[in-house]
Design a protein around this motif. Sequence first.
Motif, short mmCIF file in Angstrom:
data_model
loop_
_atom_site.label_atom_id
_atom_site.label_comp_id
_atom_site.label_asym_id
_atom_site.label_seq_id
_atom_site.Cartn_x
_atom_site.Cartn_y
_atom_site.Cartn_z
N ASP A 195 -6.83 5.79 2.33
CA ASP A 195 -7.31 5.73 0.68
C ASP A 195 -8.13 7.01 0.54
N ARG A 196 -8.07 7.42 -0.60
CA ARG A 196 -8.82 8.62 -0.90
C ARG A 196 -10.20 8.31 -1.81
N HIS A 202 0.92 -1.35 0.00
CA HIS A 202 -0.03 0.00 -0.10
C HIS A 202 0.86 1.23 -0.04
N PRO A 203 0.78 2.18 -0.75
CA PRO A 203 1.40 3.47 -0.83
C PRO A 203 1.24 4.19 0.21
N ARG A 204 0.18 4.29 1.01
CA ARG A 204 -0.08 5.25 2.45
C ARG A 204 -0.34 4.52 3.33
N ALA A 205 0.57 3.77 3.97
CA ALA A 205 0.41 2.64 5.21
C ALA A 205 1.55 2.84 6.18
N LEU A 206 1.30 2.23 7.38
CA LEU A 206 2.40 2.65 8.40
C LEU A 206 1.94 1.11 9.41
N TYR A 207 3.03 0.50 9.47
CA TYR A 207 2.75 -0.62 10.49
C TYR A 207 4.10 -1.05 11.07
N GLY A 208 3.75 -1.73 12.53
CA GLY A 208 5.03 -1.69 13.37
C GLY A 208 4.94 -3.29 13.79
#
Length: 164
Positions: free
Chosen positions: A134-135, A113-119
Amino acid sequence: MSGIALTTPYLDTDADQLSFTLGWPAHEALAVRDLTVGGLAVQLRLLGASHQVFAGPVRETVACLPGVTGGLPNTAVRSFDNWTYRFTAHCEHLTAEDFTVRVEQIRSRADAHPRALYGIFPGFHEAVTALTVDRHATGLSWCTWHTYPQSRQIVATQTRLEAR
């Protein structure tokens, strides 16, 4: 985006400890990603096995919060300025095999995904908190996943913020 190897110990032990609030102030984050999506400033924040998303007028927090009773609503709908906010949450309890497969699917989805954050938490490769945004034609949506290896639970949330 690949996952961030977190250095903070994994502390949350059960999905029932999560609570939902709107308007809560920013907590110290383990990781932050600032984005502009559909002309709105969006901040994705990892808080241990919890999250905050700040998008336009919304400050959503799903976390174990002092003084706030645990338990997530199935749905929540609010109005902010000229926006309609819709939140849904559900918890899955899985077999060990299904849990492992599902965590890998979440990680793969976030990686692509181009707009993700995960840890990913140290010592618990299946302890993951992931967010994507997402938009849409009339606004934004974001999804989050909180995984609990000890109980093999996955909490998934979906939020939609739409202009009225």
